[in-house]
Design a protein around this motif. Structure first.
Motif, PDB file in Angstrom:
ATOM      1  N   SER A 113       0.828  -1.212   0.000  1.00 22.55           N
ATOM      2  CA  SER A 113       0.000   0.000   0.000  1.00 22.55           C
ATOM      3  C   SER A 113       0.859   1.258   0.000  1.00 22.55           C
ATOM      4  N   CYS A 170       1.352   6.845  -6.685  1.00 23.68           N
ATOM      5  CA  CYS A 170       0.265   7.820  -6.887  1.00 23.68           C
ATOM      6  C   CYS A 170       0.785   9.241  -6.728  1.00 23.68           C
ATOM      7  N   SER A 223      -4.816   7.328 -12.072  1.00 24.96           N
ATOM      8  CA  SER A 223      -5.724   7.132 -10.941  1.00 24.96           C
ATOM      9  C   SER A 223      -5.148   6.053 -10.013  1.00 24.96           C
ATOM     10  N   SER A 245      -6.601   3.515  -8.790  1.00 22.14           N
ATOM     11  CA  SER A 245      -7.021   2.175  -9.218  1.00 22.14           C
ATOM     12  C   SER A 245      -6.163   1.678 -10.387  1.00 22.14           C
ATOM     13  N   ASP A 246      -5.768   2.593 -11.290  1.00 23.02           N
ATOM     14  CA  ASP A 246      -4.870   2.202 -12.390  1.00 23.02           C
ATOM     15  C   ASP A 246      -3.512   1.759 -11.852  1.00 23.02           C
ATOM     16  N   GLU A 283      -2.868   0.601  -8.860  1.00 21.90           N
ATOM     17  CA  GLU A 283      -3.046  -0.681  -8.154  1.00 21.90           C
ATOM     18  C   GLU A 283      -3.066  -1.836  -9.143  1.00 21.90           C
ATOM     19  N   ARG A 284      -3.733  -1.654 -10.302  1.00 24.23           N
ATOM     20  CA  ARG A 284      -3.769  -2.711 -11.323  1.00 24.23           C
ATOM     21  C   ARG A 284      -2.384  -2.942 -11.911  1.00 24.23           C
ATOM     22  N   SER A 290      -0.307  -4.822  -9.295  1.00 24.55           N
ATOM     23  CA  SER A 290      -0.788  -6.207  -9.225  1.00 24.55           C
ATOM     24  C   SER A 290      -0.336  -7.008 -10.434  1.00 24.55           C
TER      25      SER A 290
END
Length: 92
Positions: free
Chosen positions: A4, A11, A18, A20-21, A23-24, A27
């Protein structure tokens, strides 16, 4: 640094993306490394290091709580070898 914190740092460094982008992306990066290792492959990141797997033979172990002898199956374990540049930066 935990995952995190890595995502938060990315970020902060890339406000146009974003969370979420990012994080993807993180991952996907880790998933690809794990997938390659699962196929008995090797992942080399120049200047950082190389991920691979090593074979561990079956052996006899001992339960530390009860002292009971248990059989430990053969397995593959992840292994990381730091690159030359990383070792140099750590030992300045």
């Amino acid at each position: 640094m935990i995952r995190s914190e890595l995502v938060q740092q990315l970020c902060d460094d890339n406000p146009e993306l974003s969370p979420s982008d990012i994080e993807r992306i993180v991952s996907a990066f880790f998933d690809k490394i794990v997938d390659q290792l699962a196929q008995n492959g090797r992942v080399e990141l120049r200047g950082f290091g190389a991920f691979s797997t090593r074979e561990r033979d079956a052996r006899t172990g001992r339960n530390p709580r009860t002292g009971e002898i248990v059989a430990v199956d053969a397995k593959r374990v992840p292994y990381f070898k730091p690159g030359k540049e990383m070792r140099a930066r750590l030992n300045v």
